[in-house]
Enzyme design. Structure first.
Site, short mmCIF file in Angstrom:
data_model
loop_
_atom_site.label_atom_id
_atom_site.label_comp_id
_atom_site.label_asym_id
_atom_site.label_seq_id
_atom_site.Cartn_x
_atom_site.Cartn_y
_atom_site.Cartn_z
N HIS A 275 0.63 -1.28 0.14
CA HIS A 275 -0.05 0.14 0.03
C HIS A 275 0.90 1.40 0.11
CE1 HIS A 275 -3.21 -2.79 1.12
NE2 HIS A 275 -4.20 -1.85 0.47
N HIS A 385 -5.85 -2.35 8.58
CA HIS A 385 -5.67 -2.00 7.07
C HIS A 385 -5.48 -0.61 7.02
CE1 HIS A 385 -6.74 -3.85 3.22
NE2 HIS A 385 -6.30 -2.82 2.89
N HIS A 472 -9.24 5.53 1.14
CA HIS A 472 -7.83 5.34 0.76
C HIS A 472 -7.14 6.72 0.63
CE1 HIS A 472 -8.83 1.22 -0.14
NE2 HIS A 472 -7.67 1.05 -0.36
#
Length: 617
Positions: A275, A385, A472
């Site tokens: 990520h 996450h 995000h």
């Protein structure tokens, strides 16, 4: 008896090369050049480091070069790529770096330069070189939809003149690699996300939709070696113009010509990069990883999942870390119970579309020894996450985006939470004074329902405010931020909006959004959004990006899985992801750039690339 070529035949061979080329045939008889050259400089060295096939170097042929300017002559109606090259860069490459060649094409490159040599006068020259390239050579992953190209088609819908010189790096994740991925899991201690090893690619397109660069990652990946493989993610262009990113158990840095600057294994106390890599203003790198070995309160040792930030210096030494399972509440379950289990980041499972986890299922999981890349609570499971990390030098803090908490959080060097952007529901008393109060443009409080999980902008445009959901890229807008006021850009994916799943999946929508946070008064104002009006067709369940760029005072938005829908009744995906790249002038309601890709697989992120950083500064 050996055949001896006549002098006439040799002369004919040399002449056949052409008047703009020379072919010197030499050997031990003297110092000669025995390769083909063009113009007044040396050979054209295509793909000089073996990793960037659409780059080349025109070697300096022993001259000292200066005042260099490069122009890649475009195809008909194509985009010109041009840039200056400073003297230090010329020394690094031993010649003129050529970037932005078209694939499978006889490119024409115009270079202007001043050459000097001992005993001769300086000479300024402009000349054109021809450089022929091969087709894009990405290795197919074995997927039916992938052809070896990074996309099947591209549609450039709009590009305003001000943005016509843009070059965009696109990072996508086409899917699993049947037969190529390393099949391994961590089991001592258990947990982690080692099996996360889909194929990935990175390429650069111009505003005509033409590929002008790609990275041949097969040369640095080894799918059979778990320490040299993984999804390539977190691409960032550093201040020196080079690209840094990570994959699996490594983080790396290469320049645009493919020259390796470093390629390092993660420090042993950390594992499973994915990520986000942040090239912080202090010169260090912030990597989103997991902990290699953590002892839980119940005495079990586990590898953690996407919940640790490690800071390393330029030499790879660990400077600090943020163990989020100690800083935050890894047992907050409000968001986890409302996640669509069919789309948990890149783990797309159409058979679970629309399903959520029940209290009973979560409790059973918590009591088990199941650890790893599974949605749940507690260290060793995917409770946080974290998909982005950014650094704020104003107070030496980091801002993270936690998808599975639907929260963007600022944390200081002292590991104390400074503020939380997100629904207030479910946070323990320890964090209640860190939850921001929404306000409107007049500074008036916005009152939200259900413990501030449903704000007026949740269902209509009248209230002008909503939180982000499974978001995000919580990126700070540095040039507009100070110690008191922070501007934050994010991509609000929109799953579990309002801590619930909608009655009809097509009611879901995504947004690009910008917030203004008053860090002294602990308030938050939504100042810009885009995407709600696009509805379900623009919905991106996973991945994506929103980021501000100073050079054009603009916001770049990448809705990376737009168009991918799931038919719950059949348990299948209908329609591949068709990522859409948009760029907006600051405050604009309509984009200045709109480019749509098809046949990419799952998109991840995108960003403009600066040739000035790479070759001029």
């Amino acid at each position: 008896m050996k055949k001896i070529l006549s002098s006439a035949l040799v002369a004919g061979m040399i002449l056949s090369v052409g008047t703009t080329q020379a072919l010197a045939i030499g050997g031990p008889s003297g110092a000669k050049i025995d390769w083909q050259i063009q113009g007044k400089l040396g050979a054209v060295k295509l793909n000089p480091y073996g990793l960037a096939p659409l780059t080349a170097i025109i070697m300096n042929n022993g001259y000292v070069l200066s005042n260099v300017f490069v122009k890649i002559l475009p195809k008909e109606d194509g985009q010109i790529i041009s840039y200056k090259v400073n003297d230090q860069v010329l020394k690094t490459y031993g010649g003129i770096p050529i970037f932005g060649l078209y694939p499978a094409y006889k490119n024409k490159v115009e270079v202007t330069y001043t050459k000097s040599a001992v005993g001769s006068k300086d000479e300024t020259i402009t000349e054109t070189y021809q450089i022929t390239t091969g087709p894009v050579g990405l290795t197919p992953s074995g997927l039916m939809m992938q052809t070896g190209m990074p996309f099947e088609s591209v549609e450039v819908k709009k590009v305003d003149k001000e943005f016509s010189d843009r070059l965009y790096l696109i990072n996508n994740v086409p899917g699993k690699m049947p037969g190529r991925g390393s099949q391994a899991v961590w089991n001592n201690p258990s947990g982690g996300a080692l099996e996360w090893n889909d194929s990935s690619n990175a390429f650069i397109v111009d505003t005509k939709g033409e590929i002008r660069w790609y990275f041949d990652s097969d040369k640095i990946l080894d799918p059979g070696n778990m320490y040299k493989t993984g999804i390539q993610m977190g691409f960032r262009q550093d201040i020196d113009g080079a690209l840094a990113w990570g994959f699996g158990q490594r983080y790396v840095k290469y320049d645009l010509m493919g020259r390796e600057i470093f390629n390092r294994q993660l420090p042993l106390g950390y594992n499973d990069f994915s990520h986000s890599l942040n090239n912080a203003q202090n010169g260090n790198y912030l990597l989103r990883v997991g902990s290699s070995n953590t002892k839980r309160p119940d005495g079990k040792n586990v590898r953690t999942v996407r919940d640790t930030i490690v800071e390393v210096d330029k030499d790879g030494n660990v400077v600090d870390d943020w163990r989020l399972y100690e800083i935050l509440d890894p047992y907050r379950k409000d968001v986890i119970l409302t996640l669509d289990q069919g789309a948990v980041c890149l783990n797309i499972d159409a058979s679970k579309a629309g399903q959520t986890m029940s209290q009973e299922e979560l409790a059973k999981l918590d009591d088990s020894d199941k650890f790893g890349d599974i949605v749940g609570t507690g260290p060793g499971r995917n409770w946080a996450h974290v998909n982005s990390v950014d650094y704020d030098p104003n107070d030496d803090s980091i801002v993270i985006s936690s998808r599975h908490q639907s929260a963007m959080i600022k944390i200081g060097r002292d590991k104390k939470v400074k503020w939380i952007v997100g629904a207030h529901k479910g946070w323990s008393d320890k964090f209640k004074d860190k939850l921001l109060q929404p306000i409107n443009s007049k500074g008036e409080k916005i009152i939200c329902e259900d413990e501030y999980s449903k704000c007026p902008g949740y269902e209509d445009d009248k209230g002008g405010f909503d939180w982000t959901w499974t978001q995000h890229t919580a990126f700070i807008i540095d040039s507009k931020t100070n110690k008191d006021i922070l501007y934050l850009a994010a991509f609000d994916n929109g799953d579990g909006r309002g801590l619930e799943q909608p009655a009809i999946p097509t009611m879901k929508y995504s947004r690009a959004v910008v917030y203004k946070i008053d860090q002294k008064n602990m308030t938050i104002e939504q100042i810009w959004e885009y995407g709600k009006e696009r509805g379900g067709d623009w919905f991106s369940a996973v991945t994506s990006l929103t980021e501000y760029h100073d050079d054009k005072d603009s916001l770049l938005v990448y809705s990376a899985t737009a168009g991918m829908h799931i038919d719950i009744s059949k348990g299948v995906t209908i329609g591949d992801a068709s990522p859409e790249l948009l760029e907006f002038k600051w405050g604009a309601k309509e984009p200045s750039v709109q480019i749509k890709f098809t046949g990419t697989g799952i998109g991840y992120q995108a960003m403009p690339i600066s040739l000035e950083k790479a070759f001029t500064k």
